[in-house]
Design an enzyme around this catalytic site. Structure first.
Site, PDB file in Angstrom:
ATOM      1  N   GLU A 105     -27.936  10.664 -16.179  1.00  0.00           N
ATOM      2  CA  GLU A 105     -26.739  10.901 -17.167  1.00  0.00           C
ATOM      3  C   GLU A 105     -25.681   9.864 -17.039  1.00  0.00           C
ATOM      4  OE1 GLU A 105     -24.619  14.295 -15.008  1.00  0.00           O
ATOM      5  OE2 GLU A 105     -26.232  15.528 -15.206  1.00  0.00           O
TER       6      GLU A 105
ATOM      7  N   LYS B 240     -26.749   2.087 -24.551  1.00  0.00           N
ATOM      8  CA  LYS B 240     -25.593   1.662 -25.369  1.00  0.00           C
ATOM      9  C   LYS B 240     -25.965  -0.110 -25.298  1.00  0.00           C
ATOM     10  CE  LYS B 240     -22.422   5.130 -23.959  1.00  0.00           C
ATOM     11  NZ  LYS B 240     -22.215   5.610 -25.210  1.00  0.00           N
TER      12      LYS B 240
ATOM     13  N   GLU C  43      -0.916   8.176   1.755  1.00  0.00           N
ATOM     14  CA  GLU C  43      -1.778   9.229   1.412  1.00  0.00           C
ATOM     15  C   GLU C  43      -1.939  10.167   2.397  1.00  0.00           C
ATOM     16  OE1 GLU C  43      -4.562   7.244  -1.831  1.00  0.00           O
ATOM     17  OE2 GLU C  43      -4.430   6.321   0.203  1.00  0.00           O
TER      18      GLU C  43
ATOM     19  N   GLU D 235       1.703  10.422  -1.620  1.00  0.00           N
ATOM     20  CA  GLU D 235       0.965  11.298  -2.076  1.00  0.00           C
ATOM     21  C   GLU D 235       0.746  12.304  -1.035  1.00  0.00           C
ATOM     22  OE1 GLU D 235      -3.341  12.453  -4.550  1.00  0.00           O
ATOM     23  OE2 GLU D 235      -2.538  10.311  -4.453  1.00  0.00           O
TER      24      GLU D 235
ATOM     25  N   GLU E   2       3.342  13.929  -5.775  1.00  0.00           N
ATOM     26  CA  GLU E   2       3.120  12.582  -5.706  1.00  0.00           C
ATOM     27  C   GLU E   2       4.335  11.988  -6.187  1.00  0.00           C
ATOM     28  OE1 GLU E   2      -0.378   9.316  -7.040  1.00  0.00           O
ATOM     29  OE2 GLU E   2      -0.475  11.110  -7.617  1.00  0.00           O
TER      30      GLU E   2
ATOM     31  N   GLU F 168     -28.015   5.943 -19.823  1.00  0.00           N
ATOM     32  CA  GLU F 168     -27.186   6.244 -20.968  1.00  0.00           C
ATOM     33  C   GLU F 168     -26.534   4.668 -21.283  1.00  0.00           C
ATOM     34  OE1 GLU F 168     -23.316   8.687 -22.789  1.00  0.00           O
ATOM     35  OE2 GLU F 168     -24.668   9.415 -21.327  1.00  0.00           O
TER      36      GLU F 168
ATOM     37  N   SER G 258       0.915  -1.281  -0.070  1.00  0.00           N
ATOM     38  CA  SER G 258       0.170  -0.039  -0.221  1.00  0.00           C
ATOM     39  C   SER G 258       0.757   1.265  -0.198  1.00  0.00           C
ATOM     40  CB  SER G 258      -0.851   0.089   1.347  1.00  0.00           C
ATOM     41  OG  SER G 258      -1.945  -1.102   1.214  1.00  0.00           O
ATOM     42  N   ASP G 259       0.502   2.298  -0.579  1.00  0.00           N
ATOM     43  CA  ASP G 259       1.066   3.458  -0.779  1.00  0.00           C
ATOM     44  C   ASP G 259       0.817   4.646   0.728  1.00  0.00           C
ATOM     45  OD1 ASP G 259      -1.384   4.087  -1.667  1.00  0.00           O
ATOM     46  OD2 ASP G 259      -0.609   5.110  -3.406  1.00  0.00           O
TER      47      ASP G 259
END
Length: 252
Positions: free
Chosen positions: A140, A148, A51, A75, A66, A144, A48-49
């Protein structure tokens, strides 16, 4: 090349080194520093990074650093107090995924309890805001996607159906999170966590199971599952007063 396996203790040592450097560089300009993400929740894995958020008393424009040191990645988001309060109080269609960071912040330097005030600010968001965003997402995004899917049924290509099914499932999960005003822990856990909510469209489970198991090779099966989910989503939305059509004509 990394990312390399690291213990939580090693990562937290790096975090505190970064805190010291931030305080040294920005001094009295710093209002608060916090850790978010899996490290803050204590659910981090060995890869894991890091943050972090650094809140300054004043800032012309938000920015981020970052970078990777080879074995690990970090980050840091820089914001001023007013901007981060406004961001935390905003709601959009991805709120259940993006705003968990504000609930999970672990204060590292917070002399004025800013992060506590931040959480309180989020809890004051009126439920009508969530309702408006749900209605917006239905039109939205979900409407949609179904257009499709139905186009593909008529003219192809079938190759895009798996992606649309995944988008439909994620969109459904966002709506369910907004409905419950709850955030998901990580993107990897969105569908499993959405399935634990009691109030959801009837066919949401079938859609999620198809996506999570990767059972996406049969175009006709995908279409049937998506159609059933869409029908149940429309019914569920009507039941809860989430309207897709504001009028019979142009809405102005």
């Amino acid at each position: 090349m990394g990312p390399s396996k690291m213990t939580r203790e090693d990562k937290m040592n790096i975090v505190m080194m970064i805190v010291d450097q931030l305080l040294m560089k920005y001094g009295t300009k710093v209002k608060a520093i916090g850790l978010y993400g899996s490290l803050a929740r204590k659910t981090d894995g060995p890869y894991s990074d890091i943050e972090m958020k650094c809140v300054l008393h004043s800032l012309k424009e938000s920015f981020s650093y970052e970078w990777t040191a080879g074995d690990w990645k970090a980050e840091i988001n820089f914001d001023d107090g007013e901007s981060i309060l406004a961001e935390a109080a905003s709601v959009d269609e991805e709120w259940p995924l993006t705003h968990g960071q504000f609930f999970d912040i672990l204060p590292l330097y917070d002399p004025d309890s800013f992060f506590h005030s931040l959480k309180e600010n989020i809890n004051t968001i009126d439920s009508s805001v969530f309702k408006e965003v749900i209605c917006q997402t239905l039109v939205e995004e979900m409407y949609e996607y179904m257009g499709k899917i139905r186009n593909i049924q008529v003219q192809g290509p079938d190759s895009f159906l798996p992606i649309l099914a995944m988008n439909l499932a994620m969109g459904g999960a966002m709506i369910i999170g907004l409905h419950h005003q709850r955030c998901y822990t990580t993107s990897a856990q969105v569908l499993p966590e959405a399935l634990t909510f009691t109030d959801q469209p009837k066919e949401f489970t079938s859609l999620c199971e198809m996506v999570m198991t990767g059972n996406l090779s049969n175009p006709q099966h995908i279409i049937i599952v998506c159609e059933r989910f869409w029908e149940s989503l429309v019914s569920w939305s009507t039941q809860h007063g989430y309207k897709m059509n504001v009028s019979q004509g142009i809405p102005w």
